[in-house]
Scaffold this motif. Sequence first.
Motif, PDB file in Angstrom:
ATOM      1  N   TRP A 136       0.845  -1.190   0.000  1.00 18.80           N
ATOM      2  CA  TRP A 136       0.000   0.000   0.000  1.00 18.80           C
ATOM      3  C   TRP A 136       0.882   1.243   0.000  1.00 18.80           C
ATOM      4  O   TRP A 136       1.110   1.880   1.020  1.00 18.80           O
ATOM      5  CB  TRP A 136      -0.912  -0.029   1.216  1.00 18.80           C
ATOM      6  CG  TRP A 136      -2.147   0.818   1.109  1.00 18.80           C
ATOM      7  CD1 TRP A 136      -2.368   1.856   0.247  1.00 18.80           C
ATOM      8  CD2 TRP A 136      -3.331   0.692   1.910  1.00 18.80           C
ATOM      9  NE1 TRP A 136      -3.615   2.401   0.444  1.00 18.80           N
ATOM     10  CE2 TRP A 136      -4.225   1.697   1.465  1.00 18.80           C
ATOM     11  CE3 TRP A 136      -3.702  -0.141   2.944  1.00 18.80           C
ATOM     12  CZ2 TRP A 136      -5.492   1.873   2.043  1.00 18.80           C
ATOM     13  CZ3 TRP A 136      -4.956   0.032   3.513  1.00 18.80           C
ATOM     14  CH2 TRP A 136      -5.843   1.013   3.070  1.00 18.80           C
ATOM     15  N   ALA A 137       1.380   1.607  -1.174  1.00 15.90           N
ATOM     16  CA  ALA A 137       2.345   2.706  -1.276  1.00 15.90           C
ATOM     17  C   ALA A 137       1.753   4.037  -0.826  1.00 15.90           C
ATOM     18  O   ALA A 137       2.476   4.892  -0.307  1.00 15.90           O
ATOM     19  CB  ALA A 137       2.862   2.813  -2.713  1.00 15.90           C
ATOM     20  N   ALA A 138       0.446   4.221  -1.003  1.00 16.66           N
ATOM     21  CA  ALA A 138      -0.172   5.507  -0.656  1.00 16.66           C
ATOM     22  C   ALA A 138      -0.128   5.790   0.838  1.00 16.66           C
ATOM     23  O   ALA A 138      -0.282   6.948   1.256  1.00 16.66           O
ATOM     24  CB  ALA A 138      -1.615   5.530  -1.152  1.00 16.66           C
ATOM     25  N   LEU A 139       0.109   4.778   1.655  1.00 17.89           N
ATOM     26  CA  LEU A 139       0.249   5.011   3.099  1.00 17.89           C
ATOM     27  C   LEU A 139       1.585   5.652   3.437  1.00 17.89           C
ATOM     28  O   LEU A 139       1.761   6.177   4.540  1.00 17.89           O
ATOM     29  CB  LEU A 139       0.120   3.688   3.869  1.00 17.89           C
ATOM     30  CG  LEU A 139      -1.209   2.950   3.784  1.00 17.89           C
ATOM     31  CD1 LEU A 139      -1.135   1.658   4.586  1.00 17.89           C
ATOM     32  CD2 LEU A 139      -2.356   3.824   4.279  1.00 17.89           C
ATOM     33  N   ASN A 140       2.540   5.562   2.517  1.00 15.55           N
ATOM     34  CA  ASN A 140       3.882   6.110   2.716  1.00 15.55           C
ATOM     35  C   ASN A 140       4.509   5.629   4.020  1.00 15.55           C
ATOM     36  O   ASN A 140       5.156   6.385   4.750  1.00 15.55           O
ATOM     37  CB  ASN A 140       3.857   7.637   2.676  1.00 15.55           C
ATOM     38  CG  ASN A 140       5.238   8.241   2.490  1.00 15.55           C
ATOM     39  OD1 ASN A 140       6.112   7.635   1.861  1.00 15.55           O
ATOM     40  ND2 ASN A 140       5.462   9.420   3.042  1.00 15.55           N
ATOM     41  N   GLY A 141       4.308   4.357   4.313  1.00 10.44           N
ATOM     42  CA  GLY A 141       4.972   3.752   5.454  1.00 10.44           C
ATOM     43  C   GLY A 141       4.322   4.013   6.798  1.00 10.44           C
ATOM     44  O   GLY A 141       4.919   3.708   7.837  1.00 10.44           O
ATOM     45  N   THR A 142       3.103   4.542   6.811  1.00  9.71           N
ATOM     46  CA  THR A 142       2.448   4.864   8.080  1.00  9.71           C
ATOM     47  C   THR A 142       1.051   4.250   8.109  1.00  9.71           C
ATOM     48  O   THR A 142       0.176   4.661   7.338  1.00  9.71           O
ATOM     49  CB  THR A 142       2.334   6.391   8.282  1.00  9.71           C
ATOM     50  OG1 THR A 142       3.639   6.960   8.247  1.00  9.71           O
ATOM     51  CG2 THR A 142       1.690   6.697   9.619  1.00  9.71           C
ATOM     52  N   ALA A 143       0.845   3.285   9.011  1.00 13.88           N
ATOM     53  CA  ALA A 143      -0.479   2.692   9.206  1.00 13.88           C
ATOM     54  C   ALA A 143      -1.146   3.413  10.371  1.00 13.88           C
ATOM     55  O   ALA A 143      -1.102   2.980  11.514  1.00 13.88           O
ATOM     56  CB  ALA A 143      -0.352   1.196   9.490  1.00 13.88           C
TER      57      ALA A 143
END
Length: 272
Positions: A224-231
């Motif tokens: 999920w690239a659109a999260l940019n590493g932040t869930a």
Amino acid sequence: MSRYAIGDLQGCHQEFVELLEALSFDPRRDELWLAGDLVNRGPGSLDCLRDVMALGSAAKVVLGNHDLHLLAVARGGASLKRKDTLDDILAVPDRDTLLDWLQARPLLLRDGEAVMTHAGLPPQWSVEQAEGLAGEVSWVLTGEHSGDFLSRMYGNRPRRFKPHQEGVDRYRAIVNTLTRMRFIDAEGRLDFDAKEGLDSAPEGFSPWFQYPRADDPWLLFGHWAALNGTASDRRVRAEALDTGCVWGGSLTALDMASGERISVPSRQQITR
């Protein structure tokens, strides 16, 4: 020994080399967990595949949807898509060696509380159940009828897994959940259209990590690239690892002991 979890490479080979250098990675003592999608969209898919395979037991890899797409094209009769960058892999003399190695990778890694899949783990599945279901798909992928499954793997139906499912429907539901999941509803039904950030959730759907679980694993995922590493707003322990290297973001490694994140900038100029 250091253990690092890395998000989607997607053919970003230069960045992968730079990240390993930044980590001072030594395969004789250190270990990588790779969240799948080693290949496709970036320019270095073949080199990524070769380098990860060459790491031997120092690299633990789960299959992602782009890895499965490569296998489906090579061995299941699927067609290449316009933006695919898989031709180099398909043309090399040792392609079968590379594909055999890739096809033998699992859909799930587990060591203690740490669990990695490409897309995550739905709250309806315990870790033990997920291990069993992932193992079923691995059994099919490494069996004599793998080509038949790969030729029928694509499809958005069924939209959720049910224990009574059999055959291709069952395996497709497992694969879709573990490699394509983003937004789900309270019953675990998948939405396949929304692919952007959290504010793109369809009505009645939420990110899979915003639902509580009965157990408490440490979930590592990419996809999920659109999260940019932040869930964010998560109800579970979840680490988003895909920081969109192929889209001009970065390639990131998580030190699984300290929680530190180490990133190198993307060298790509690819647009969605």
